[in-house]
Design a protein around this motif. Structure first.
Motif, PDB file in Angstrom:
ATOM      1  N   TRP A  94       0.821  -1.201   0.000  1.00 32.26           N
ATOM      2  CA  TRP A  94       0.000   0.000   0.000  1.00 32.26           C
ATOM      3  C   TRP A  94       0.861   1.258   0.000  1.00 32.26           C
ATOM      4  N   LEU A 105      -6.067   5.834  -6.248  1.00 30.85           N
ATOM      5  CA  LEU A 105      -7.110   4.890  -6.657  1.00 30.85           C
ATOM      6  C   LEU A 105      -6.617   3.447  -6.559  1.00 30.85           C
ATOM      7  N   LEU A 106      -5.442   3.175  -7.083  1.00 31.00           N
ATOM      8  CA  LEU A 106      -4.890   1.820  -6.995  1.00 31.00           C
ATOM      9  C   LEU A 106      -4.651   1.446  -5.529  1.00 31.00           C
ATOM     10  N   ILE A 109      -8.023   0.452  -3.906  1.00 32.50           N
ATOM     11  CA  ILE A 109      -8.421  -0.915  -4.244  1.00 32.50           C
ATOM     12  C   ILE A 109      -7.618  -1.909  -3.410  1.00 32.50           C
ATOM     13  N   GLU A 110      -6.329  -1.654  -3.297  1.00 32.35           N
ATOM     14  CA  GLU A 110      -5.450  -2.550  -2.560  1.00 32.35           C
ATOM     15  C   GLU A 110      -5.741  -2.537  -1.061  1.00 32.35           C
ATOM     16  N   VAL A 112      -8.533  -2.098   0.459  1.00 36.20           N
ATOM     17  CA  VAL A 112      -9.736  -2.897   0.734  1.00 36.20           C
ATOM     18  C   VAL A 112      -9.347  -4.379   0.818  1.00 36.20           C
ATOM     19  N   LEU A 113      -8.517  -4.821  -0.111  1.00 36.92           N
ATOM     20  CA  LEU A 113      -8.017  -6.203  -0.071  1.00 36.92           C
ATOM     21  C   LEU A 113      -7.200  -6.432   1.200  1.00 36.92           C
ATOM     22  N   THR A 147      -8.624   3.331   5.077  1.00 38.63           N
ATOM     23  CA  THR A 147      -9.391   3.106   3.846  1.00 38.63           C
ATOM     24  C   THR A 147     -10.308   4.292   3.580  1.00 38.63           C
ATOM     25  N   TRP A 154      -8.616  10.243  -2.597  1.00 40.16           N
ATOM     26  CA  TRP A 154      -8.829   9.971  -4.021  1.00 40.16           C
ATOM     27  C   TRP A 154      -9.976  10.836  -4.559  1.00 40.16           C
TER      28      TRP A 154
END
Length: 158
Positions: A94, A105-106, A109-110, A112-113, A147, A154
């Motif tokens: 991250w 943005l990337l 997404i990461e 959240v994972l 997050t 973002w």
């Protein structure tokens, strides 16, 4: 004594990952990050280092407590540690995505994972050692906050 050495080894590993992640962010914190529009709930920069240090210590203790159960629950420890290692790698990733690639943005997404992987680690650890799982709760909360912060940054800087 071996039990404490395991805990110490995992704590040191987590702190090294945190240190390396912090080093990767240094340039962007001085150049790119100050140019971003941030939400009203963005903490001051000085908050992040002590919070993350404490979280890495908690993570390490949790990992060590689980490792110490390897004789009693070998398969569960192996599975729990796999999730632990994956979440630790995602944690470091991250910082790279957000601060080195300057890509909120990337990174969103990461993260959240990452949160999902921490939750799965918590779930696995809870089956092995309840206090190890409890030590991950502040980490889950902080990454949940991160997050939200990442999403707001973002959104504000699209």
């Amino acid at each position: 004594m071996q039990r404490y050495l395991r805990i110490g080894l995992v704590v040191m590993t987590c702190l090294v990952v945190g240190y390396l992640s912090g080093m990767a962010t240094q340039e962007s914190i001085k150049t790119w990050y100050p140019t971003l529009v941030k939400p009203f709930f963005n903490p001051p920069n000085w908050v992040f280092a002590p919070v993350w240090t404490l979280l890495y210590i908690f993570m390490g203790i949790a990992g060590g407590l689980v490792w110490n159960q390897q004789n009693e629950h070998p398969e569960a420890v192996k599975k729990g540690f796999l999730f632990f290692v994956i979440q630790l790698g995602l944690n470091a990733l991250w910082s790279y995505l957000f601060f080195v690639l300057c890509n909120p943005l990337l990174a969103l997404i990461e993260v959240v994972l990452l949160w999902l992987m921490i939750f799965e680690t918590y779930t696995q650890f809870k089956k092995i050692h309840v206090w190890a799982a409890r030590l991950l709760v502040p980490y889950l909360a902080w990454v949940g906050f991160a997050t939200l912060l990442n999403a707001a940054i973002w959104w504000l800087n699209r």
